[in-house]
Design an enzyme around this catalytic site. Structure first.
Site, PDB file in Angstrom:
ATOM      1  N   LYS A 175       0.855  -1.196   0.000  1.00 54.39           N
ATOM      2  CA  LYS A 175       0.000   0.000   0.000  1.00 54.39           C
ATOM      3  C   LYS A 175       0.888   1.242   0.000  1.00 54.39           C
ATOM      4  O   LYS A 175       1.426   1.641   1.030  1.00 54.39           O
ATOM      5  CB  LYS A 175      -0.920   0.051   1.218  1.00 54.39           C
ATOM      6  CG  LYS A 175      -1.944   1.177   1.061  1.00 54.39           C
ATOM      7  CD  LYS A 175      -2.572   1.625   2.367  1.00 54.39           C
ATOM      8  CE  LYS A 175      -1.966   2.881   2.937  1.00 54.39           C
ATOM      9  NZ  LYS A 175      -2.005   4.095   2.108  1.00 54.39           N
ATOM     10  N   GLU A 250       9.388   2.307  11.287  1.00 55.70           N
ATOM     11  CA  GLU A 250      10.381   3.338  10.991  1.00 55.70           C
ATOM     12  C   GLU A 250       9.632   4.659  11.051  1.00 55.70           C
ATOM     13  O   GLU A 250       8.762   4.904  10.216  1.00 55.70           O
ATOM     14  CB  GLU A 250      10.972   3.070   9.600  1.00 55.70           C
ATOM     15  CG  GLU A 250      12.128   3.946   9.265  1.00 55.70           C
ATOM     16  CD  GLU A 250      13.213   3.821  10.306  1.00 55.70           C
ATOM     17  OE1 GLU A 250      13.530   4.860  10.898  1.00 55.70           O
ATOM     18  OE2 GLU A 250      13.676   2.707  10.561  1.00 55.70           O
TER      19      GLU A 250
END
Ligand code: UN1
Length: 498
Positions: A175, A250
Site C-alpha cells: 500500500k 520506521e
C-alpha cells in the site's frame, strides 16, 4: 478525462470493489491532475490476502538464487526507465529532479544488493552434541507481508521492504501512501515486466484508515512493515501486539547537526543547507536542529542566512529550482502552526516563515530559520517535516551532545569538527541509529542498516544485512544418521555418568 488507475489483485488490474476513487495532484501545480486511483476498503484487502496466500505456497519453493535473479532484472529495468520514473515522481510529490533521480538510484542499488543476497541468505551450521548427527539453521519465509510506505521516498522505501521480502520467499501486499500511488503503480508494473509471478505482488491503493488498518487487522497477514509518523506507528504497534504480528516500524526524527568551533565552516554550511532544505525538509533524516558552539555561532549564522534566503523555490522539474513544494495543504498548515509555536515560545524568526507571494498554485513554503531556540521547547522537540531549521547555541561538546540526545527520537545526527577525539566521542555518545562525521544528517547508503533508536523505531533496521532476519524465520534442522535413538541432553557423547 483524468486517467483511471487500478489496484493489482490476484493477477488482474481492478477498480476498488466499492467503485470509489481519489485524486492524485501535482503539489507544485495543484490544477495538474495526475489521475484517479482506487479508494479501496477491507474487501479489496481481503481479496488481495487470499491471492497472496495462494501465491506464497509456490513462490516460497522457488530457489532463492532464482528469486534474486528476478530482482536483478528489476534493477536493470529501473535503470532503463530511471529518467521517466524520476520525472513522474517529481510531478507526483514535488522534490527536485536531482533528488527523485537519487531516489530511483537507491531502488536500483537495493535491487542489485538484494539480488546477490539470493545466493547468500545464510543459515548456520554447528556441531551437534551427539555423534553422527548434523545441526543447522536455515532461513524460511514467513508468508504474506503487508508493506505500508510513505510519500517522501516513493521508490526507495518500498524497495527497501519489498525486495528483501520477495527474495526471502514471501508474497507481498503493497500500500503506497495516498500521495504517491502513481510511483507505486510503476514499481509494480516493473516487477511484473521483470517476470515476477502475477499473484506474488498485490497492490492496494487507498487511505491508511481504511486499507492500512485492514491490513494491520487481517488475521492472515503475519508481518507488517510500516514507515510513517510515530503517532500512526503507535496505533499499528498496539494492534500488532494484540495479534502477535511481526512488525518493523520506521518513524519520526528530530535530527541535529552539531557545528564545533574548529569545524570547516564552508563544509558545514553546505551540509546544513542540504540537510535542512533538501526534500523541502521532508525526510525523517532531515536536519531540523542546528547546534552551534558559541565562538562560531554568529559567524556561521550570518553565512547560513544569506544562502538560505537565496534558495530558489519552484517546480522541481525546472532547471535552477533548489527547493520544491511541500506534499499537500495539510503539510503547509502544519509548518505554519510550528512557525506560530516558535514565535510564541520566544524563538527569533530570521529567515522565511511564510508561504511565498505569487506561488499560490502549489504547496510552497519558504526555507525558514529560527535562532535563539530553547532546548526543551516544542519547536526544538517536535517533528515538523518541513523546511524549518531551529538553531541552538552551546558552550562545548558536552552540552551539544546533551541537547542532541534530549529528544524522544533517535534517527540520525551529524557533527562537524576537525578534532578526531571529538568526532569519535560523538560516534560513541550521540544517541542515534546513524551518526555522520563531517557530513549532513541525510544520505544513508542503501546497503547499511537504516533506522533509529528510542521512538524512531522498534529495534529493527531496514536494508543492510539485518533486514533478512526480519523477513524470514529461523528454521532449525537436525539430521541424525546414527541409526539409533540418541537422546539430546541424556545420552552424552563421553558417557558422563549421571
Ligand atoms: C527518510 O528520510 O524517510 O538517508 C529516508 C537518507 C535517505 C533515506 C531517507 N537515503 O536521507
Amino acid at each position: 478525462m483524468a486517467e483511471l488507475f487500478k489496484n493489482h489483485i490476484d493477477g488482474k488490474w481492478l477498480s476498488a470493489k466499492a467503485g470509489q476513487t481519489f485524486e492524485n495532484r501535482n503539489p507544485a501545480k495543484r490544477d495538474d491532475l495526475i489521475g484517479l486511483f482506487p479508494a479501496s476498503s477491507a474487501q479489496d484487502v481481503d481479496a488481495a490476502v487470499r491471492a497472496a496466500k495462494q501465491a506464497f505456497s509456490t513462490w516460497r519453493l522457488v530457489p532463492a538464487p532464482k528469486r534474486g535473479e528476478l530482482l536483478y532484472r528489476v534493477g536493470e529495468l529501473l535503470r532503463k526507465y530511471k529518467e521517466d520514473i524520476a520525472r513522474g515522481m517529481t510531478r507526483e510529490m514535488g522534490k527536485i529532479l536531482k533528488e527523485t533521480r537519487g531516489d530511483v538510484q537507491e531502488g536500483i542499488d537495493t535491487a542489485f544488493y538484494v539480488a546477490g543476497e539470493g545466493r547468500r541468505l545464510f543459515g548456520e551450521t554447528t556441531p551437534a552434541e551427539l555423534p553422527n548427527k548434523f545441526a543447522m539453521s536455515v532461513r524460511a519465509p514467513i508468508g504474506v507481508c503487508a508493506l505500508v510506505t510513505p510519500w517522501n521516498f516513493p521508490m526507495a522505501i518500498p524497495t527497501w521492504k519489498m525486495f528483501p521480502a520477495l527474495v526471502c520467499g514471501n508474497a507481498v501486499i503493497f500500500k503506497p501512501a495516498e500521495d504517491v500511488p502513481h510511483t507505486g503503480t510503476i514499481l509494480v508494473e516493473i516487477l511484473l515486466e521483470a517476470g515476477l509471478p502475477d499473484e506474488v505482488i498485490q497492490l492496494v491503493h487507498g487511505r491508511g484508515e481504511q486499507v492500512g488498518a485492514a491490513m494491520v487487522e487481517h488475521p492472515a497477514i503475519p508481518l507488517i512493515s510500516f514507515t510513517g509518523s510515530t503517532e500512526t506507528g503507535r496505533i499499528v504497534g498496539e494492534t500488532c501486539g494484540r495479534l502477535h504480528k511481526r512488525l518493523s516500524l520506521e518513524m519520526g526524527g528530530k535530527n541535529a547537526q552539531i557545528v564545533m568551533d574548529d569545524a570547516d565552516l564552508d563544509l558545514a554550511l553546505e551540509g546544513a543547507l542540504w540537510g535542512a532544505f533538501g526534500t523541502t525538509g521532508q525526510r525523517c533524516t532531515a536536519t531540523s536542529r542546528l547546534i552551534i558552539q558559541k565562538k562560531v555561532h554568529d559567524k556561521f549564522l550570518g553565512m547560513l542566512e544569506g544562502r538560505a534566503k537565496a534558495l530558489k523555490l519552484g517546480d522541481g522539474r525546472k532547471k535552477g529550482t533548489d527547493v520544491g513544494p511541500l506534499i499537500n495543504e495539510d503539510a503547509v498548515r502544519k509548518v505554519e502552526t510550528y512557525v506560530d509555536i516558535g514565535q510564541s515560545e520566544g524563538a527569533k524568526l530570521v529567515t522565511g516563515g511564510a508561504r511565498p507571494a505569487k506561488m499560490s498554485g502549489g504547496n510552497f513554503f519558504e526555507p525558514t530559520i529560527f535562532t535563539n531556540v530553547k532546548a526543551g521547547s516544542r519547536l526544538e522537540q517536535e517533528e515538523i517535516f518541513g523546511p524549518v531549521l531551529s538553531v541552538l547555541r552551546v558552550k562545548d561538546a558536552d552540552e551539544a551532545f546533551a541537547v542532541n540526545n534530549d529528544v524522544k527520537y533517535g534517527l540520525s545526527s551529524s557533527i562537524y569538527t576537525r578534532d578526531v577525539n571529538t568526532a569519535f566521542r560523538a560516534l560513541n555518545e550521540l544517541d542515534n541509529g546513524i551518526t555522520y562525521v563531517n557530513a549532513p544528517t541525510i544520505g544513508a547508503e542503501a546497503h547499511l542498516p537504516f533506522g533509529g533508536v528510542k521512538q524512531t523505531g522498534n529495534g529493527h533496521r531496514e536494508g543492510g544485512w539485518e533486514v533478512y532476519e526480519f523477513y524470514s524465520e529461523t528454521k532449525v534442522g537436525y539430521a541424525d544418521f546414527s541409526g539409533t535413538l540418541q537422546r539430546a541432553q541424556i545420552d552424552t557423547y563421553l558417557g558422563t555418568p549421571d
